[in-house]
Design an enzyme around this catalytic site. Sequence first.
Site, PDB file in Angstrom:
ATOM      1  N   PHE A 169       0.938  -1.145   0.116  1.00 29.83           N
ATOM      2  CA  PHE A 169      -0.003  -0.003  -0.041  1.00 29.83           C
ATOM      3  C   PHE A 169       0.988   1.190   0.115  1.00 29.83           C
ATOM      4  O   PHE A 169       0.330   2.432  -0.504  1.00 29.83           O
ATOM      5  CB  PHE A 169      -0.749   0.199   1.285  1.00 29.83           C
ATOM      6  N   ARG A 207      -5.801  -1.567  -0.642  1.00 31.84           N
ATOM      7  CA  ARG A 207      -6.043  -0.413   0.211  1.00 31.84           C
ATOM      8  C   ARG A 207      -5.942   0.929  -0.505  1.00 31.84           C
ATOM      9  O   ARG A 207      -6.591   1.911  -0.079  1.00 31.84           O
ATOM     10  CB  ARG A 207      -5.041  -0.025   1.539  1.00 31.84           C
ATOM     11  N   CYS A 209       9.612   1.781   3.264  1.00 33.59           N
ATOM     12  CA  CYS A 209      10.464   0.770   3.529  1.00 33.59           C
ATOM     13  C   CYS A 209      12.006   1.093   3.908  1.00 33.59           C
ATOM     14  O   CYS A 209      12.716   0.415   4.312  1.00 33.59           O
ATOM     15  CB  CYS A 209      10.387  -0.232   2.609  1.00 33.59           C
TER      16      CYS A 209
END
Length: 498
Positions: free
Chosen positions: A149, A177, A281
């Site tokens: 997402f 999402r 990330c």
Amino acid sequence: MRTLGHWIDGALVDARAQRTSPLYNPATGEQTAEVALAEPDEVNRAVEVARRAFLDWRDSSLTQRTRVLFAFRDLVARRLDEVALVITDEHGKVLSDARGEVQRGLEVVEYACGIPSLLKGEYSDQVSGGVDVFSYRQPLGVVVGITPFNFPAMVPMWMFPLAIATGNTFILKPSERDPGASLLMAEMWRDAGLPDGVFNVLQGDVPVVEALLDHPDVAAVSFVGSTPIARQIYARAQASGKRVQALGGAKNHSVVLPDADPDYVAEHLVAAAFGSAGERCMAISTSVLVGANADAVLERVVERTRAVRVGPGRDPDSEMGPVITSSARTRIEGLVTESVSAGANLVVDGRNFRVPGFEGGFFVGPTVVDRVRPEMEIYRQEIFGPVLANVRVDSVDEAIALVNANPYGNGTAIFTSSGAAARRFHREVTVGMIGVNVPIPVPMAYYSFGGWKDSLFGDHHVHGPEGVRFYTRAKAVTQRWPEHRDGTGASFSFPTGR
Ligand code: NAD
């Protein structure tokens, strides 16, 4: 209620789904639409369409592919703001950040525009008498991208430009999402002149992913998401004989040496920890403060953290938006609470944060926790929220040992004015992407992106040269055009090359 559907064979599939999932605007907390969750027959149809499209697309000329890629590149550049708005409304990140994500994806498209050079093979003349060898690479077939997402445009664009440029057909399974960007990108491929069926989108959740992983006509899978799912995807796709790259989660440490400038460090740490509400990330979630500089750095970090402007992503004044769901907020706040009980020092508390006028939004304020220890949950888990955990250590050795003991190995950074310390750091850490005075060292499109250890399962990183290799396989051809002047040259023993 608007229902977002699938894109198969060059057209939007009218979504009369049996199952749907709600979409929220995280800044308001309101449901804005729903997304269809594909059924098994839709998965089979998409794979069949992509399989048939592959038969022609693999033989398309490099000139044709390049023209389509350039046209797609122009369309994305022209519609960048539109894509960014959709991302902000579904994901929550601030508009400037959403624009940046599309821009970084666009750079992979630009890299893929050079596919004629990237696919050049090798040639060896006269390896033996009258014998030449050459090698070239061919596409794999139907390849699948399963994406998270947090980058609904950029992460798919890490994958499909090179997959398509190298002659494969592609099925994208975006996050359920925030699926809006996937359909805009599909429209742009159509408008760029990509033949129908080369790029497809299947919306959905676990059953769709599992059906794709098990499908015999899917040749390869690129996955980006959390580590437990990446591990499962890798095992399952490999078991059914597919090529697979599965990028997982992260716990990125920034090591701050005593010789670093505290003001520079604080500005960068705060931006890297709280940009996109920490849902990157490559976000810095742990700062490792080495030695005597720790208090000076922390003081400035706290000052800058308190000044972060939190608000809805569409407000140009906002530096940081909400997190993706109310359950993400509950989980993040729970980890902060647990760290306090475990003895950490909560220096800036972002729990129960409210933005006036947006009381229903999923906001978590920027949070700084000091004196975190490795056994605490807040250190062990990927928080994926706006929380910076400080760990204090006494030496560079200790800092490197901490980074290397962590199961993740996506990104890390060092702040220092010592070239020798920086060199030692980047050579010794067991991490894939390293920054020197650069807190979020995301490689440019013409390098490859990927972590080590539990941050990546598989052999290939994404985009750049490794992306080209992942989506192709090599052939080596040994050829002779005999003229029968010296006999046939046939032999019962292994050729020795004279
Ligand atoms: P996620 O793992 O929950 O979901 C990723 C994708 O997998 C989605 O498309 C989802 O529908 C699907 N999925 C979820 N559960 C599944 C299951 N049990 N079986 C099969 N498919 C399943 O990740 P997320 O919450 O969407 O994204 C955040 C995570 O992604 C973080 O851990 C973040 O670090 C990671 N991430 C990693 C990178 C990287 O480059 N390493 C980049 C971006 C995000």
